[in-house]
Design a protein around this motif. Sequence first.
Motif, PDB file in Angstrom:
ATOM      1  N   ALA A 173       7.995  -2.257 -12.545  1.00  0.00           N
ATOM      2  CA  ALA A 173       9.144  -1.515 -12.783  1.00  0.00           C
ATOM      3  C   ALA A 173      10.350  -2.081 -12.714  1.00  0.00           C
ATOM      4  O   ALA A 173      11.317  -1.975 -13.649  1.00  0.00           O
ATOM      5  CB  ALA A 173       9.086  -0.187 -11.864  1.00  0.00           C
ATOM      6  N   THR A 174      10.765  -3.145 -11.891  1.00  0.00           N
ATOM      7  CA  THR A 174      12.186  -3.478 -11.740  1.00  0.00           C
ATOM      8  C   THR A 174      12.402  -4.429 -13.060  1.00  0.00           C
ATOM      9  O   THR A 174      13.368  -4.413 -13.683  1.00  0.00           O
ATOM     10  CB  THR A 174      12.242  -4.414 -10.390  1.00  0.00           C
ATOM     11  OG1 THR A 174      11.870  -3.419  -9.399  1.00  0.00           O
ATOM     12  CG2 THR A 174      13.475  -5.071 -10.273  1.00  0.00           C
TER      13      THR A 174
ATOM     14  N   LYS B  88       3.700  -2.356  -8.360  1.00  0.00           N
ATOM     15  CA  LYS B  88       4.228  -1.612  -9.411  1.00  0.00           C
ATOM     16  C   LYS B  88       5.723  -1.647  -9.392  1.00  0.00           C
ATOM     17  O   LYS B  88       6.330  -1.543 -10.476  1.00  0.00           O
ATOM     18  CB  LYS B  88       3.903  -0.199  -9.221  1.00  0.00           C
ATOM     19  CG  LYS B  88       2.302   0.090  -9.490  1.00  0.00           C
ATOM     20  CD  LYS B  88       1.969   1.800  -9.320  1.00  0.00           C
ATOM     21  CE  LYS B  88       0.507   1.829  -9.696  1.00  0.00           C
ATOM     22  NZ  LYS B  88       0.139   3.380  -9.514  1.00  0.00           N
ATOM     23  N   GLN B  89       6.249  -1.693  -8.083  1.00  0.00           N
ATOM     24  CA  GLN B  89       7.814  -1.916  -7.808  1.00  0.00           C
ATOM     25  C   GLN B  89       8.110  -3.249  -8.571  1.00  0.00           C
ATOM     26  O   GLN B  89       8.967  -2.981  -9.479  1.00  0.00           O
ATOM     27  CB  GLN B  89       8.059  -2.161  -6.379  1.00  0.00           C
ATOM     28  CG  GLN B  89       9.535  -2.265  -6.240  1.00  0.00           C
ATOM     29  CD  GLN B  89       9.838  -2.633  -4.879  1.00  0.00           C
ATOM     30  OE1 GLN B  89       8.978  -3.266  -4.244  1.00  0.00           O
ATOM     31  NE2 GLN B  89      11.060  -2.203  -4.412  1.00  0.00           N
TER      32      GLN B  89
ATOM     33  N   LEU C 126       1.691  -0.638  -4.590  1.00  0.00           N
ATOM     34  CA  LEU C 126       2.717   0.192  -4.842  1.00  0.00           C
ATOM     35  C   LEU C 126       3.715  -1.187  -5.052  1.00  0.00           C
ATOM     36  O   LEU C 126       4.806  -1.049  -5.724  1.00  0.00           O
ATOM     37  CB  LEU C 126       3.275   0.998  -3.650  1.00  0.00           C
ATOM     38  CG  LEU C 126       2.434   2.322  -3.321  1.00  0.00           C
ATOM     39  CD1 LEU C 126       3.090   3.147  -2.566  1.00  0.00           C
ATOM     40  CD2 LEU C 126       2.100   2.999  -5.044  1.00  0.00           C
ATOM     41  N   PHE C 127       3.558  -1.965  -4.259  1.00  0.00           N
ATOM     42  CA  PHE C 127       4.831  -3.196  -4.356  1.00  0.00           C
ATOM     43  C   PHE C 127       4.447  -3.955  -5.508  1.00  0.00           C
ATOM     44  O   PHE C 127       5.498  -4.399  -6.360  1.00  0.00           O
ATOM     45  CB  PHE C 127       4.567  -4.123  -3.252  1.00  0.00           C
ATOM     46  CG  PHE C 127       5.530  -5.325  -3.152  1.00  0.00           C
ATOM     47  CD1 PHE C 127       6.756  -5.181  -2.856  1.00  0.00           C
ATOM     48  CD2 PHE C 127       5.058  -6.758  -3.655  1.00  0.00           C
ATOM     49  CE1 PHE C 127       7.625  -6.414  -3.004  1.00  0.00           C
ATOM     50  CE2 PHE C 127       5.690  -7.792  -3.722  1.00  0.00           C
ATOM     51  CZ  PHE C 127       7.134  -7.664  -3.317  1.00  0.00           C
TER      52      PHE C 127
ATOM     53  N   SER D 145       9.665   4.096  -9.807  1.00  0.00           N
ATOM     54  CA  SER D 145       8.573   3.086  -9.470  1.00  0.00           C
ATOM     55  C   SER D 145       9.114   1.802  -8.356  1.00  0.00           C
ATOM     56  O   SER D 145       8.510   1.319  -7.748  1.00  0.00           O
ATOM     57  CB  SER D 145       7.827   2.412 -10.582  1.00  0.00           C
ATOM     58  OG  SER D 145       7.250   3.325 -11.287  1.00  0.00           O
ATOM     59  N   SER D 146      10.360   1.694  -8.728  1.00  0.00           N
ATOM     60  CA  SER D 146      11.110   0.698  -7.966  1.00  0.00           C
ATOM     61  C   SER D 146      11.338   0.980  -6.352  1.00  0.00           C
ATOM     62  O   SER D 146      11.731   0.097  -5.552  1.00  0.00           O
ATOM     63  CB  SER D 146      12.478   0.105  -8.483  1.00  0.00           C
ATOM     64  OG  SER D 146      13.154   1.234  -8.631  1.00  0.00           O
ATOM     65  N   CYS D 147      11.300   2.297  -6.221  1.00  0.00           N
ATOM     66  CA  CYS D 147      11.453   2.871  -4.964  1.00  0.00           C
ATOM     67  C   CYS D 147      10.242   3.280  -4.215  1.00  0.00           C
ATOM     68  O   CYS D 147      10.398   3.972  -3.026  1.00  0.00           O
ATOM     69  CB  CYS D 147      12.360   4.184  -4.873  1.00  0.00           C
ATOM     70  SG  CYS D 147      14.231   3.918  -5.651  1.00  0.00           S
ATOM     71  N   LEU D 148       9.308   2.974  -4.653  1.00  0.00           N
ATOM     72  CA  LEU D 148       7.805   3.621  -4.367  1.00  0.00           C
ATOM     73  C   LEU D 148       7.624   3.016  -2.939  1.00  0.00           C
ATOM     74  O   LEU D 148       7.210   3.867  -1.941  1.00  0.00           O
ATOM     75  CB  LEU D 148       6.565   3.126  -5.259  1.00  0.00           C
ATOM     76  CG  LEU D 148       6.735   4.099  -6.576  1.00  0.00           C
ATOM     77  CD1 LEU D 148       5.739   3.830  -7.328  1.00  0.00           C
ATOM     78  CD2 LEU D 148       6.315   5.640  -6.037  1.00  0.00           C
ATOM     79  N   PRO D 149       7.854   1.765  -2.512  1.00  0.00           N
ATOM     80  CA  PRO D 149       7.359   1.307  -1.222  1.00  0.00           C
ATOM     81  C   PRO D 149       8.327   1.960  -0.041  1.00  0.00           C
ATOM     82  O   PRO D 149       7.747   2.270   1.016  1.00  0.00           O
ATOM     83  CB  PRO D 149       7.549  -0.267  -1.395  1.00  0.00           C
ATOM     84  CG  PRO D 149       7.277  -0.562  -2.829  1.00  0.00           C
ATOM     85  CD  PRO D 149       8.023   0.673  -3.583  1.00  0.00           C
TER      86      PRO D 149
ATOM     87  N   THR E 230       8.615  -8.096   4.401  1.00  0.00           N
ATOM     88  CA  THR E 230       9.225  -8.138   2.708  1.00  0.00           C
ATOM     89  C   THR E 230       9.589  -9.549   2.112  1.00  0.00           C
ATOM     90  O   THR E 230       9.334  -9.759   1.075  1.00  0.00           O
ATOM     91  CB  THR E 230      10.280  -7.065   2.812  1.00  0.00           C
ATOM     92  OG1 THR E 230       9.754  -5.619   3.005  1.00  0.00           O
ATOM     93  CG2 THR E 230      10.621  -6.675   1.093  1.00  0.00           C
TER      94      THR E 230
END
Length: 421
Positions: free
Chosen positions: A63-64, A59-60, A56-57, A105-109, A247
């Motif tokens: 997406a960003t 993908k983030q 997911l990271f 997608s940027s908020c998924l994590p 992070t």
Amino acid sequence: MDTIASLFSFITTPVSWVIVQFHKVYGELFGPDTGWAWGLSIVSLVILIRICLIPLFVKQIKATRAMQTLQPEMKKIQERYKNDRQRQSEEMMKLYKETGTNPLSSCLPILAQSPFFFALYHVLNSIASNDTIGVINTRLLDSAQKAHIFGAPLAAKFTDSSSKVEALGATLTDVRVITAIMIVLMSASQFFTQRQLMTKNVDTTVKTPFMQQQKMLMYIFPIMFAVFGINFPVGVLVYWLTTNVWTMGQQMYVIHNNPTPGSKAQAAYLERLYKRVTHHGKTRGRGERAIVKAIVAKGRDRNEFERKFINGLNKAGLAAQADGTVVKSEPTATAQAADGEATASATAAGKRQQPKRQTKAQRQGGAKAAGEPETKTSLTKSDQPQDSQSAGGKKPAAGTRSKAQSGQRKGPQRPKSPSKK
């Protein structure tokens, strides 16, 4: 709190089970009732969750970067349909669909780990309230209540009363000092992570509202952590501090090895990559080949850092290939092949330079200086009769000849009649 507990009850039992399993391992090393055993169990829970969230990271990140690329187009849509909100939303959704971008997608994590966060919060709150929860039975509950992290009980909060803290076997001063230090560290790590993103890994060639939003978040998030942190148990602060540090380290790794195009981090990365490639004469590893392949595929759309990298390889006698590899070649040929830009100036430089055309006076002056007879450069034909020249075999001056010939017909001229005295 009961409402939150009911919402996340489906994950409370798995979270408590994972903590207990880690506690068994660390309990053998540090003792079952120590803060190290329970604290490291929470840290291990964080690491396990973050490892599972790595896809997911990724993908983030994608997406960003996609959102940063779309910001100019989004701004055009907002200006074009500023008076029609519905049409503006439709065009935005159409743009997302065409580019395959998902703003969420940027908020998924953050969204994915929220259930674990609230489940852990409820587990620790139940321990503080002397209630069993999940797989934590009475024996484990007593052990957790005895656990202290640097003198602060695992379930204690900054806002707890003195009597409640004393019931957990600690003093209010110790609890508030430890929680205050952890809140400061938690907020500072969040600020540093966001600042690192803004100063190093943002495309500086494009100024968009997205950058202003990120700047605001850089200051808002740490303040939010500081405000809400006073209501978190010490165990939750351990969880959140650990995930912030994870992070920060994860982002440093991404910025160092896969920076955003056009950012300062990319300039530093390409400089390091150039030194490695010129030293070894080739790209090493899939990561380096993927970066070079992406740069070559851009062609004329490369930014200044990427053009500098390609031109540097050319000067070193290397050429970047479409598959990401680097081969040796002629420097000049490599420059044209690498950039894919055969400019007119480069073509003109390869041709033979034509001499500058001289004026009539310069040609005559050059002939006299060399001691050579003057050649006819006037507009008259070379087969002009001999009597048109002046007597004595001398040629008239260039200025006189040009004046005499102006307005006359070509060919032999009829002699003039003798003038009357």
